[in-house]
Design a protein around this motif. Sequence first.
Motif, PDB file in Angstrom:
ATOM      1  N   ASP A 126       0.841  -1.193   0.000  1.00 36.93           N
ATOM      2  CA  ASP A 126       0.000   0.000   0.000  1.00 36.93           C
ATOM      3  C   ASP A 126       0.878   1.244   0.000  1.00 36.93           C
ATOM      4  O   ASP A 126       1.953   1.258   0.611  1.00 36.93           O
ATOM      5  N   ARG A 127       0.420   2.234  -0.694  1.00 41.85           N
ATOM      6  CA  ARG A 127       1.035   3.556  -0.673  1.00 41.85           C
ATOM      7  C   ARG A 127      -0.071   4.550  -0.346  1.00 41.85           C
ATOM      8  O   ARG A 127      -1.255   4.226  -0.455  1.00 41.85           O
ATOM      9  N   VAL A 128       0.278   5.752   0.010  1.00 40.71           N
ATOM     10  CA  VAL A 128      -0.753   6.734   0.344  1.00 40.71           C
ATOM     11  C   VAL A 128      -1.653   7.018  -0.848  1.00 40.71           C
ATOM     12  O   VAL A 128      -2.807   7.407  -0.678  1.00 40.71           O
ATOM     13  N   TYR A 129      -1.160   6.805  -2.047  1.00 42.93           N
ATOM     14  CA  TYR A 129      -1.903   7.130  -3.260  1.00 42.93           C
ATOM     15  C   TYR A 129      -2.535   5.918  -3.937  1.00 42.93           C
ATOM     16  O   TYR A 129      -3.221   6.067  -4.945  1.00 42.93           O
ATOM     17  N   LYS A 130      -2.302   4.683  -3.400  1.00 47.40           N
ATOM     18  CA  LYS A 130      -2.879   3.491  -4.030  1.00 47.40           C
ATOM     19  C   LYS A 130      -2.841   2.302  -3.078  1.00 47.40           C
ATOM     20  O   LYS A 130      -2.046   2.254  -2.160  1.00 47.40           O
ATOM     21  N   LYS A 131      -3.687   1.348  -3.356  1.00 48.30           N
ATOM     22  CA  LYS A 131      -3.690   0.083  -2.623  1.00 48.30           C
ATOM     23  C   LYS A 131      -2.718  -0.887  -3.291  1.00 48.30           C
ATOM     24  O   LYS A 131      -2.457  -0.787  -4.491  1.00 48.30           O
ATOM     25  N   ALA A 132      -2.222  -1.820  -2.521  1.00 47.78           N
ATOM     26  CA  ALA A 132      -1.318  -2.840  -3.063  1.00 47.78           C
ATOM     27  C   ALA A 132      -2.055  -3.692  -4.096  1.00 47.78           C
ATOM     28  O   ALA A 132      -3.247  -3.972  -3.954  1.00 47.78           O
ATOM     29  N   TRP A 133      -1.322  -4.074  -5.128  1.00 46.33           N
ATOM     30  CA  TRP A 133      -1.854  -5.018  -6.105  1.00 46.33           C
ATOM     31  C   TRP A 133      -1.719  -6.419  -5.514  1.00 46.33           C
ATOM     32  O   TRP A 133      -0.855  -6.669  -4.683  1.00 46.33           O
TER      33      TRP A 133
END
Length: 137
Positions: A58-65
């Motif tokens: 996870d990143r602040v701008y997206k969820k983990a793939w």
Amino acid sequence: MLSVRKKNSTAKPIVRSLWCIRLRWDGGGYPRGIGGKSIALEARIVAVVDVFDALSHDRVYKKAWDMDRVLDFLGEERGAQFDPQVVDMFLENSRALIDISLSMPDESRCDLFPLYDNMDVRDRDEMLEVSLSLSEV
């Protein structure tokens, strides 16, 4: 300021990797627009590992793939964004690498792009100088 002026500095591979991380195997990317084996090996390895890490967490701008999607993406970019041999070695060892990645808490990982992006322009210039001289090593 990062200083790597000594001829045998252990920081050289790190600087070379940071400077070349946004290059692509196919010659696209920046800042230098080089490709293939002209990109330092350590930078080609870091590029695959960094993208794997960014996509699988996870990143602040997206969820983990999910992991299958991440590994598929690396395979799709083999020979385009990434060195085919590095991708092959990564995929052959993916189970062990995934286990290592999952065993590390997020706080222990290092995101390389903010380090570069937040760097003073004079330090970037020094990195360029060092990188260009390292390409002759």
